[in-house]
Design an enzyme around this catalytic site. Structure first.
Site, PDB file in Angstrom:
ATOM      1  N   HIS A 104       0.859  -1.296  -0.071  1.00 55.22           N
ATOM      2  CA  HIS A 104       0.099   0.136  -0.109  1.00 55.22           C
ATOM      3  C   HIS A 104       0.783   1.261  -0.053  1.00 55.22           C
ATOM      4  CE1 HIS A 104      -3.394  -2.499   1.173  1.00 55.22           C
ATOM      5  NE2 HIS A 104      -4.237  -1.481   1.086  1.00 55.22           N
ATOM      6  N   HIS A 143       1.172  -3.826   9.345  1.00 51.13           N
ATOM      7  CA  HIS A 143       2.515  -3.506   8.976  1.00 51.13           C
ATOM      8  C   HIS A 143       3.259  -3.174  10.156  1.00 51.13           C
ATOM      9  CE1 HIS A 143       2.340  -4.717   4.702  1.00 51.13           C
ATOM     10  NE2 HIS A 143       1.489  -3.699   4.726  1.00 51.13           N
TER      11      HIS A 143
END
Length: 181
Positions: A104, A143
């Site tokens: 992303h 993450h």
């Protein structure tokens, strides 16, 4: 690794709140599959004045996909923080795949820097959106900070490279069209 978990712990302990719990899933969805950036680049390709920026975005996004998702994620094979500590409540569906680097974030920064290096007036705004998407990945606990940092750095490099490649291709096409006429 302790810095990564320390930052994530800080975010979960001190920043998590009802408002951000509603906003961050929306922000992270802006980066899903790079759709925002793909649609933006296609829109820019339609307008003659912004065609170069759109082409640079397309090239940068393609390079980011290859570099981050095809090469680095399987090579590094880093487990996501939500898989290491399942006690944190996920606010989005569990993402598949590996953690490093953040795709992303990589795609967002590749697109934003492609715009920026193309001298497009929306480049700075795109960086703000990219940074928000990157932060959302931390907030949502999918993450580590080093995943997001690596994604951002790789994205910036690939956005720059995308501009270089587009300029090189345009110059060669221009030169060839002058030779053949």
């Amino acid at each position: 690794m302790w810095i990564d978990t320390g930052i994530l712990g800080f975010i979960q302990t001190y920043l998590r709140c009802d408002l951000l719990n509603m906003v961050m899933p929306f922000i992270t969805r802006l980066g899903n599959r790079g759709i925002l950036w793909i649609l933006t680049s296609l829109f820019l390709l339609i307008i003659p004045k912004t065609k170069k920026a759109g082409a640079a975005m397309v090239v940068s996004l393609g390079l980011e996909l290859l570099c981050c998702n095809v090469i680095l994620k399987p090579l590094v094979a880093r487990i996501r923080p939500c898989d290491v500590d399942s006690a944190v409540l996920l606010l989005i569906p569990h993402p598949g795949g590996f953690s490093f680097p953040s795709g992303h974030t990589g795609a967002s920064f590749a697109a934003a820097s492609a715009l920026f290096f193309s001298r497009n007036k929306f480049g700075v705004f795109a960086f703000v959106v990219a940074a928000l998407i990157g932060f959302s990945r931390l907030y949502l606990y999918v993450h580590y900070p080093s995943d997001v940092l690596a994604g951002a750095l790789i994205g910036i490099m690939l956005g720059w490279l995308g501009n270089i490649l587009v300029a090189f291709i345009r110059e060669n096409l221009h030169r060839k069209s002058h030779i053949s006429t």
